[in-house]
Design an enzyme around this catalytic site. Sequence first.
Site, PDB file in Angstrom:
ATOM      1  N   HIS A  57      -2.082   9.823  -0.906  1.00  0.00           N
ATOM      2  CA  HIS A  57      -1.948   8.392  -1.252  1.00  0.00           C
ATOM      3  C   HIS A  57      -3.323   7.739  -1.343  1.00  0.00           C
ATOM      4  CE1 HIS A  57       0.459   4.564  -1.321  1.00  0.00           C
ATOM      5  NE2 HIS A  57      -0.793   4.123  -1.215  1.00  0.00           N
ATOM      6  N   HIS A  59      -6.046   5.018  -4.032  1.00  0.00           N
ATOM      7  CA  HIS A  59      -6.201   4.092  -5.174  1.00  0.00           C
ATOM      8  C   HIS A  59      -7.584   4.311  -5.773  1.00  0.00           C
ATOM      9  CE1 HIS A  59      -2.543   1.665  -4.382  1.00  0.00           C
ATOM     10  NE2 HIS A  59      -2.725   2.169  -3.170  1.00  0.00           N
ATOM     11  N   GLN A 152       1.305  -2.819  -9.574  1.00  0.00           N
ATOM     12  CA  GLN A 152       0.761  -3.550  -8.412  1.00  0.00           C
ATOM     13  C   GLN A 152       1.359  -4.954  -8.233  1.00  0.00           C
ATOM     14  OE1 GLN A 152      -2.418  -3.078  -5.953  1.00  0.00           O
ATOM     15  NE2 GLN A 152      -0.761  -4.391  -5.249  1.00  0.00           N
ATOM     16  N   HIS A 210       5.169   2.469  -3.020  1.00  0.00           N
ATOM     17  CA  HIS A 210       4.776   1.654  -1.877  1.00  0.00           C
ATOM     18  C   HIS A 210       6.079   1.026  -1.390  1.00  0.00           C
ATOM     19  CE1 HIS A 210       0.830   2.211  -3.566  1.00  0.00           C
ATOM     20  NE2 HIS A 210       0.265   1.500  -2.608  1.00  0.00           N
ATOM     21  N   GLU A 213       5.684  -2.254   2.794  1.00  0.00           N
ATOM     22  CA  GLU A 213       4.362  -2.392   3.412  1.00  0.00           C
ATOM     23  C   GLU A 213       4.250  -3.819   3.950  1.00  0.00           C
ATOM     24  OE1 GLU A 213       0.959  -1.657   0.927  1.00  0.00           O
ATOM     25  OE2 GLU A 213      -0.426  -1.672   2.616  1.00  0.00           O
ATOM     26  N   ASP A 309      -5.529   6.056   1.319  1.00  0.00           N
ATOM     27  CA  ASP A 309      -5.146   4.794   0.682  1.00  0.00           C
ATOM     28  C   ASP A 309      -6.338   4.082   0.032  1.00  0.00           C
ATOM     29  OD1 ASP A 309      -3.484   2.819  -0.220  1.00  0.00           O
ATOM     30  OD2 ASP A 309      -3.058   1.918   1.725  1.00  0.00           O
ATOM     31  N   TRP A 315      -9.123  -3.964  -0.117  1.00  0.00           N
ATOM     32  CA  TRP A 315      -8.284  -3.906   1.080  1.00  0.00           C
ATOM     33  C   TRP A 315      -8.999  -3.342   2.298  1.00  0.00           C
ATOM     34  CZ3 TRP A 315      -6.752  -2.801  -3.877  1.00  0.00           C
ATOM     35  CH2 TRP A 315      -5.742  -3.625  -4.403  1.00  0.00           C
TER      36      TRP A 315
END
Length: 427
Positions: A57, A59, A152, A210, A213, A309, A315
């Site tokens: 996982h 991005h 997203q 996702h 979350e 992630d 983030w």
Amino acid sequence: MLDLLITNACLPDGRTGMSVAVQGGRIRELTPGLRAPAHETVDAGGFLLAPHFCDPHFHLDATLSHGLPRVNESGTLLEGIALWGELKPLLTAEALIERALAYCDWAVARGLLAIRSHVDTSDPSLLPVRAMLEVKKRVAPWLDLQLVAFPQDGVLRTPGGLDNLKRALDLGVDVVGGIPHFERTMAQGAASVKLLCELAAERGLPVDMHCDESDDPLSRHIETLACEAQRLGLQGRVTGSHCTSMHSMDNYYVSKLLPLIAEGGVSVVANPLINITLQGRHDSYPKRRGLTRVPELLAAGVTVAFGHDCVLDPWYGLGSGDMLEVAHMGLHVAQMTSRQGIRDCFEAVTTRAAQVMGLQGYGLAPGCDASFVLLQARDVVDAIRLRAARLKVWKSGRLLAETAPVLPRLQLPGRPPQVDFLAPGRR
Ligand code: FE2
């Protein structure tokens, strides 16, 4: 004549003194003490030889963009999404590709040779999708990059969201993604899960969403995901990522939910570094950890893996592609401190992550791809404890990266000149 012979290695299952014979990019033999002519022989020195790390996982389209155009002040998921929204109009294909390639270099140096990356499909231009497909092509000789079509901003919430996602799949994206907890309502979230699973079934693709979350115990999209996986016969091809709301759910409800997830053949990916950072932000004290129920899911027979992630993005402003750091955090947050718990954490970034990704030929057995990492550790406990140096990284028998052993020099009177962090008696 063998291409490569590695001698005197420890393996993650505890075997010692092992030799690994490699020919044609595959493991030909794995036995104790084998000696045979080879073009190259490497003495592993009793260190741990493990199959390469896998990140199920990530991005890659957002990575290494930290501070662009500003940093996330609140540290929340929602400010991160808003910040990414501010950055999107400024993105160029060149910059996306350059940052992603730089991250892939870090990954290889860390022995991380397989990454499943979500890629944002919200913008009709599909700029990040095209850029990541280009990266996938370029790194293919050394890194297995899977792409997930990730809406997203919500597949239903975004005008044209479903059409954009389908076009991303048409371009060659491998997996159907989703973000049900970010749709406008719980009902629309559930509707998005249903329609995305149907789309995956229709196209014969895996699903990785996702899912929940949040810290909201009533965010129960994992239930719908498990049910749809079972209804559509997608068992073994569906993953729920994050599932942080499960941390806060009622125990009775979870006792019903876990068998449902197992029945649906749904895997779960926790992202310890990010979950511990983003969740609980609305709490005063005590602050919830937010990590999903890893030991309980494992006990229910669910495949659980850990993902990184984020690295240096809207983030998360830390990270370096080190899956042992991920395992280390997962172990602590989930309190998996027993020997078995530590082994489970190591598997969460190796074999179980590979299972989630559906990798073929992965592992340490005859016939498997000769892609592995030699760690400056004697076993998986030391590997995680020390976030051990990756002494050598091989892909299909070819050496990709090397790191010198970490042995700091000391200048202390009456003390040894060198520090070795391996426990006494194991050096
Ligand atoms: Fe994510």
